[in-house]
Design a protein around this motif. Structure first.
Motif, PDB file in Angstrom:
ATOM      1  N   GLY A 191       0.805  -1.201   0.000  1.00 22.95           N
ATOM      2  CA  GLY A 191       0.000   0.000   0.000  1.00 22.95           C
ATOM      3  C   GLY A 191       0.845   1.261   0.000  1.00 22.95           C
ATOM      4  O   GLY A 191       2.057   1.229  -0.120  1.00 22.95           O
ATOM      5  N   ARG A 192       0.140   2.349   0.148  1.00 21.77           N
ATOM      6  CA  ARG A 192       0.774   3.653   0.111  1.00 21.77           C
ATOM      7  C   ARG A 192       1.579   3.902   1.391  1.00 21.77           C
ATOM      8  O   ARG A 192       1.104   3.614   2.484  1.00 21.77           O
ATOM      9  N   PRO A 193       2.775   4.457   1.256  1.00 21.07           N
ATOM     10  CA  PRO A 193       3.566   4.733   2.456  1.00 21.07           C
ATOM     11  C   PRO A 193       2.924   5.838   3.289  1.00 21.07           C
ATOM     12  O   PRO A 193       2.195   6.681   2.761  1.00 21.07           O
ATOM     13  N   GLU A 194       3.184   5.850   4.572  1.00 16.26           N
ATOM     14  CA  GLU A 194       2.635   6.866   5.446  1.00 16.26           C
ATOM     15  C   GLU A 194       3.188   8.236   5.069  1.00 16.26           C
ATOM     16  O   GLU A 194       4.382   8.390   4.832  1.00 16.26           O
ATOM     17  N   SER A 195       2.319   9.237   5.021  1.00 14.52           N
ATOM     18  CA  SER A 195       2.788  10.584   4.699  1.00 14.52           C
ATOM     19  C   SER A 195       3.338  11.273   5.938  1.00 14.52           C
ATOM     20  O   SER A 195       4.056  12.261   5.842  1.00 14.52           O
ATOM     21  N   LEU A 196       3.008  10.761   7.104  1.00 14.11           N
ATOM     22  CA  LEU A 196       3.472  11.347   8.355  1.00 14.11           C
ATOM     23  C   LEU A 196       4.405  10.339   9.024  1.00 14.11           C
ATOM     24  O   LEU A 196       4.009   9.583   9.898  1.00 14.11           O
ATOM     25  N   ASP A 197       5.660  10.357   8.588  1.00 14.13           N
ATOM     26  CA  ASP A 197       6.627   9.403   9.141  1.00 14.13           C
ATOM     27  C   ASP A 197       7.043   9.802  10.553  1.00 14.13           C
ATOM     28  O   ASP A 197       6.595  10.822  11.090  1.00 14.13           O
ATOM     29  N   GLU A 198       7.893   9.014  11.156  1.00 10.25           N
ATOM     30  CA  GLU A 198       8.283   9.228  12.550  1.00 10.25           C
ATOM     31  C   GLU A 198       8.953  10.590  12.757  1.00 10.25           C
ATOM     32  O   GLU A 198       8.701  11.277  13.747  1.00 10.25           O
ATOM     33  N   ARG A 199       9.793  11.006  11.827  1.00 11.31           N
ATOM     34  CA  ARG A 199      10.477  12.306  11.942  1.00 11.31           C
ATOM     35  C   ARG A 199       9.455  13.438  11.954  1.00 11.31           C
ATOM     36  O   ARG A 199       9.523  14.345  12.786  1.00 11.31           O
ATOM     37  N   LYS A 200       8.485  13.381  11.050  1.00 12.36           N
ATOM     38  CA  LYS A 200       7.463  14.421  10.993  1.00 12.36           C
ATOM     39  C   LYS A 200       6.587  14.412  12.246  1.00 12.36           C
ATOM     40  O   LYS A 200       6.180  15.468  12.732  1.00 12.36           O
ATOM     41  N   ARG A 201       6.318  13.243  12.773  1.00 11.63           N
ATOM     42  CA  ARG A 201       5.528  13.163  14.008  1.00 11.63           C
ATOM     43  C   ARG A 201       6.254  13.839  15.161  1.00 11.63           C
ATOM     44  O   ARG A 201       5.647  14.548  15.965  1.00 11.63           O
ATOM     45  N   ARG A 202       7.557  13.632  15.244  1.00 16.29           N
ATOM     46  CA  ARG A 202       8.344  14.302  16.298  1.00 16.29           C
ATOM     47  C   ARG A 202       8.323  15.816  16.114  1.00 16.29           C
ATOM     48  O   ARG A 202       8.209  16.573  17.078  1.00 16.29           O
ATOM     49  N   GLU A 203       8.436  16.273  14.847  1.00 23.19           N
ATOM     50  CA  GLU A 203       8.394  17.709  14.569  1.00 23.19           C
ATOM     51  C   GLU A 203       7.039  18.299  14.961  1.00 23.19           C
ATOM     52  O   GLU A 203       6.979  19.395  15.533  1.00 23.19           O
ATOM     53  N   VAL A 204       5.963  17.592  14.652  1.00 24.22           N
ATOM     54  CA  VAL A 204       4.622  18.059  15.025  1.00 24.22           C
ATOM     55  C   VAL A 204       4.542  18.228  16.539  1.00 24.22           C
ATOM     56  O   VAL A 204       4.088  19.267  17.042  1.00 24.22           O
ATOM     57  N   CYS A 205       4.986  17.239  17.284  1.00 20.16           N
ATOM     58  CA  CYS A 205       4.941  17.308  18.749  1.00 20.16           C
ATOM     59  C   CYS A 205       5.792  18.454  19.274  1.00 20.16           C
ATOM     60  O   CYS A 205       5.385  19.158  20.205  1.00 20.16           O
ATOM     61  N   ALA A 206       6.953  18.675  18.692  1.00 20.27           N
ATOM     62  CA  ALA A 206       7.824  19.773  19.126  1.00 20.27           C
ATOM     63  C   ALA A 206       7.157  21.121  18.878  1.00 20.27           C
ATOM     64  O   ALA A 206       7.200  22.014  19.732  1.00 20.27           O
ATOM     65  N   LEU A 207       6.526  21.269  17.725  1.00 14.57           N
ATOM     66  CA  LEU A 207       5.837  22.525  17.409  1.00 14.57           C
ATOM     67  C   LEU A 207       4.648  22.750  18.335  1.00 14.57           C
ATOM     68  O   LEU A 207       4.410  23.875  18.784  1.00 14.57           O
ATOM     69  N   LEU A 208       3.925  21.684  18.631  1.00 18.24           N
ATOM     70  CA  LEU A 208       2.790  21.811  19.546  1.00 18.24           C
ATOM     71  C   LEU A 208       3.275  22.189  20.941  1.00 18.24           C
ATOM     72  O   LEU A 208       2.645  23.001  21.628  1.00 18.24           O
ATOM     73  N   SER A 209       4.389  21.636  21.358  1.00 19.34           N
ATOM     74  CA  SER A 209       4.969  21.981  22.664  1.00 19.34           C
ATOM     75  C   SER A 209       5.388  23.445  22.718  1.00 19.34           C
ATOM     76  O   SER A 209       5.338  24.078  23.775  1.00 19.34           O
ATOM     77  N   ALA A 210       5.803  23.989  21.573  1.00 16.62           N
ATOM     78  CA  ALA A 210       6.245  25.382  21.495  1.00 16.62           C
ATOM     79  C   ALA A 210       5.071  26.351  21.367  1.00 16.62           C
ATOM     80  O   ALA A 210       5.282  27.563  21.285  1.00 16.62           O
ATOM     81  N   GLY A 211       3.846  25.816  21.314  1.00 14.53           N
ATOM     82  CA  GLY A 211       2.680  26.689  21.280  1.00 14.53           C
ATOM     83  C   GLY A 211       1.983  26.793  19.941  1.00 14.53           C
ATOM     84  O   GLY A 211       0.979  27.502  19.818  1.00 14.53           O
TER      85      GLY A 211
END
Length: 96
Positions: free
Chosen positions: A39-59
């Motif tokens: 199937g199709r690869p995930e568009s939100l890989d582990e690196r992007k997930r970490r970046e999302v969490c970091a941005l959310l932590s920063a507000g």
């Protein structure tokens, strides 16, 4: 001795000649062994997930985090709905 499954087919003569049919499907073997997913690869890989969490932590909000990593906010929400650990990380990041 023949490997694989034997079958009479269109190329077989009427005197019982049999054709060998390959049974070693590489994709099936990889999936069975826990290798490549189909199937199709995930568009939100582990690196992007970490970046999302970091941005959310920063507000930042989900919309801004999605824009930064190059996906839709819906993609982040779906990934969180499918992965309870990622959902927990997002909630924890938003509270920080």
């Amino acid at each position: 001795m023949m490997s694989g499954r034997e079958a009479e087919g269109p190329g077989a003569s009427g005197d019982g000649e049999q054709l060998e049919v390959a049974t070693n499907n590489v994709a099936t073997k990889n999936v069975a062994k826990g290798g490549n997913k189909r199937g199709r690869p995930e568009s939100l890989d582990e690196r992007k997930r970490r970046e999302v969490c970091a941005l959310l932590s920063a507000g930042s909000g989900i919309a801004r985090a999605a824009q930064y990593v190059g996906c839709s906010p819906t993609t982040i929400r779906r990934a969180a709905r499918r992965d309870s650990e990622f959902d927990r990380q997002i909630r924890q990041s938003q509270m920080a």
